[in-house]
Design a protein around this motif. Structure first.
Motif, short mmCIF file in Angstrom:
data_model
loop_
_atom_site.label_atom_id
_atom_site.label_comp_id
_atom_site.label_asym_id
_atom_site.label_seq_id
_atom_site.Cartn_x
_atom_site.Cartn_y
_atom_site.Cartn_z
N LEU A 1 29.83 49.53 45.76
CA LEU A 1 29.11 48.34 46.22
C LEU A 1 27.59 48.55 46.22
O LEU A 1 26.83 47.66 45.81
N HIS A 2 27.15 49.73 46.64
CA HIS A 2 25.71 49.98 46.78
C HIS A 2 25.05 50.48 45.50
O HIS A 2 23.87 50.18 45.25
N GLU A 3 25.77 51.27 44.70
CA GLU A 3 25.14 51.89 43.54
C GLU A 3 25.47 51.17 42.23
O GLU A 3 24.61 51.05 41.36
N MET A 4 26.71 50.69 42.09
CA MET A 4 27.10 50.03 40.84
C MET A 4 26.84 48.53 40.89
O MET A 4 26.73 47.86 39.88
N LYS A 5 26.77 48.00 42.10
CA LYS A 5 26.37 46.61 42.36
C LYS A 5 27.14 45.59 41.51
O LYS A 5 26.56 44.87 40.69
N PRO A 6 28.45 45.50 41.70
CA PRO A 6 29.25 44.55 40.92
C PRO A 6 28.85 43.10 41.19
O PRO A 6 28.46 42.74 42.30
N ASP A 7 28.99 42.28 40.15
CA ASP A 7 28.74 40.85 40.31
C ASP A 7 29.87 40.17 41.08
O ASP A 7 29.64 39.19 41.80
N ILE A 8 31.08 40.69 40.90
CA ILE A 8 32.26 40.17 41.61
C ILE A 8 33.04 41.35 42.16
O ILE A 8 33.31 42.32 41.43
N SER A 9 33.40 41.30 43.43
CA SER A 9 34.18 42.36 44.06
C SER A 9 35.47 41.77 44.61
O SER A 9 35.43 40.78 45.35
N VAL A 10 36.60 42.35 44.23
CA VAL A 10 37.91 41.86 44.66
C VAL A 10 38.42 42.77 45.78
O VAL A 10 38.45 44.00 45.62
N VAL A 11 38.83 42.17 46.89
CA VAL A 11 39.28 42.96 48.03
C VAL A 11 40.61 42.44 48.56
O VAL A 11 40.82 41.23 48.69
N ALA A 12 41.52 43.37 48.85
CA ALA A 12 42.83 43.04 49.42
C ALA A 12 42.69 42.82 50.92
O ALA A 12 42.28 43.72 51.64
N CYS A 13 43.07 41.63 51.40
CA CYS A 13 42.76 41.23 52.78
C CYS A 13 43.97 40.99 53.67
O CYS A 13 43.82 40.46 54.78
N GLY A 14 45.15 41.36 53.25
CA GLY A 14 46.34 41.04 54.03
C GLY A 14 46.61 41.90 55.24
O GLY A 14 47.51 41.61 56.03
N ALA B 1 38.88 37.30 47.61
CA ALA B 1 39.83 37.84 48.57
C ALA B 1 41.26 37.53 48.14
O ALA B 1 41.60 36.37 47.89
N ASN B 2 42.09 38.58 48.02
CA ASN B 2 43.48 38.35 47.63
C ASN B 2 44.44 39.16 48.51
O ASN B 2 44.07 39.61 49.58
N HIS B 3 45.68 39.31 48.06
CA HIS B 3 46.73 40.03 48.81
C HIS B 3 47.01 39.32 50.13
O HIS B 3 47.14 39.94 51.18
N LEU B 4 47.15 37.98 50.07
CA LEU B 4 47.32 37.17 51.27
C LEU B 4 48.57 36.29 51.18
O LEU B 4 48.84 35.67 50.14
N GLU B 5 49.33 36.24 52.27
CA GLU B 5 50.41 35.28 52.49
C GLU B 5 51.52 35.32 51.44
O GLU B 5 52.18 34.31 51.20
N ALA B 6 51.74 36.48 50.84
CA ALA B 6 52.81 36.58 49.84
C ALA B 6 53.87 37.61 50.20
O ALA B 6 54.93 37.64 49.57
N LEU B 7 53.59 38.45 51.22
CA LEU B 7 54.49 39.55 51.56
C LEU B 7 54.70 39.60 53.07
O LEU B 7 53.79 39.31 53.85
N ASN B 8 55.89 40.04 53.48
CA ASN B 8 56.21 39.94 54.90
C ASN B 8 55.51 40.97 55.77
O ASN B 8 55.52 40.86 57.00
N HIS B 9 54.86 41.97 55.16
CA HIS B 9 54.14 42.97 55.97
C HIS B 9 52.63 42.73 55.99
O HIS B 9 51.89 43.60 56.44
N CYS B 10 52.20 41.56 55.51
CA CYS B 10 50.77 41.21 55.49
C CYS B 10 50.53 40.04 56.45
O CYS B 10 50.71 38.88 56.07
N PRO B 11 50.13 40.30 57.68
CA PRO B 11 50.04 39.24 58.69
C PRO B 11 48.82 38.33 58.58
O PRO B 11 48.83 37.21 59.08
N THR B 12 47.74 38.79 57.95
CA THR B 12 46.51 38.01 57.92
C THR B 12 46.66 36.80 57.00
O THR B 12 47.12 36.93 55.86
#
Length: 253
Positions: free
Chosen positions: A170-183, A213-224
């Motif tokens: 995040l700090h050195e490569m400075k991506p234009d888009i960052s994808v993060v798993a949020c579940g 933001a992805n990894h949301l509302e598709a699996l039973n062990h991801c409460p967020t």
């Protein structure tokens, strides 16, 4: 560049004639066992249907696999990749197993080593799948930092907690888009397998540009939920920085 969110962590990156499928979970709703029986309701996975995606899947020219858990590479996805003989890029840790399964592994990434990728560049980024001891049985995970000519750079952080490796990208490569798993996935024992809400907020704050933001509302062990994530991002004045797609939603960048 166009990003297509399908479900969970399954993403398609469309660069004109190059179409890259990431972590395909293509099975029908309820065809897999629950990931947790006690901590959360033991519902069969996936919890939701795969949205209509034949059009974009038929365009796929390449696949990236971050790790071997079935919510990132299920049996239906393996069949799809084998039938179409799709070239697969993954980490050196997973290559031999995927070859055993009959997949066409054409690129084995080492961490932090930049390699050519579809006319651009790709770098494997270490990912730690969980806080504390739980990360050990979760096994190896690789994230990807991709740079394509005349396109925005993208960092797929994969199933990880916030680490020095994430911070470096995040700090050195400075991506234009960052994808993060949020579940905020959890099993019946141990600490979370993905970033806590505090670390999600930290990730977004430290991201130099846009976040998906992805990894949301598709699996039973991801409460967020998406709604909970939006509330927390709004509290910190970060909501406009983050794209939280519904299943099947796409966005041009």
């Amino acid at each position: 560049m166009k990003l297509h969110h399908l479900r969970n962590a399954t993403l398609v990156i469309e660069y004109k004639d190059k179409v890259v499928l990431v972590d395909p979970m293509l099975g029908a709703k309820g065809t897999s066992l629950p990931f947790t029986l006690f901590r959360f309701k033991p519902r069969r996975n996936p919890l939701v249907d795969l949205p209509e995606s034949d059009e974009i899947l038929n365009k796929v020219t390449h696949c990236l696999v971050t790790h071997l858990h079935p919510d990132h590479l299920d049996k239906d996805a393996e069949i799809f990749l084998k039938e179409k003989n799709i070239p697969v890029t993954t980490s050196i840790d997973h290559a031999s197993e995927l070859i055993k399964r009959g997949l066409n592994v054409t690129q084995k990434l080492e961490y932090w080593k930049e390699e050519e990728f579809l006319g651009g560049k790709i770098t494997g980024i270490p990912a730690i799948h969980g806080y504390g001891f739980i990360s050990k049985p979760m096994g190896h995970v690789v994230g990807f930092y991709i740079e394509m000519p005349e396109e925005k750079s993208i960092y797929i952080s994969a199933d990880t907690v916030y680490t020095e490796h994430v911070d470096k990208v995040l700090h050195e490569m400075k991506p234009d888009i960052s994808v993060v798993a949020c579940g905020t996935a959890q099993l019946d024992f141990g600490k979370p397998l993905l970033m806590t809400m505090d670390d999600i907020i930290k990730f977004v704050k430290n991201s130099p540009n846009q976040v998906l933001a992805n990894h949301l509302e598709a699996l039973n062990h991801c409460p967020t939920t998406r709604a909970q994530l939006k509330i927390e991002l709004d509290k910190h004045g970060l909501l406009e920085k983050v794209f939280i797609p519904n299943d099947g939603e796409s966005k041009d960048y």
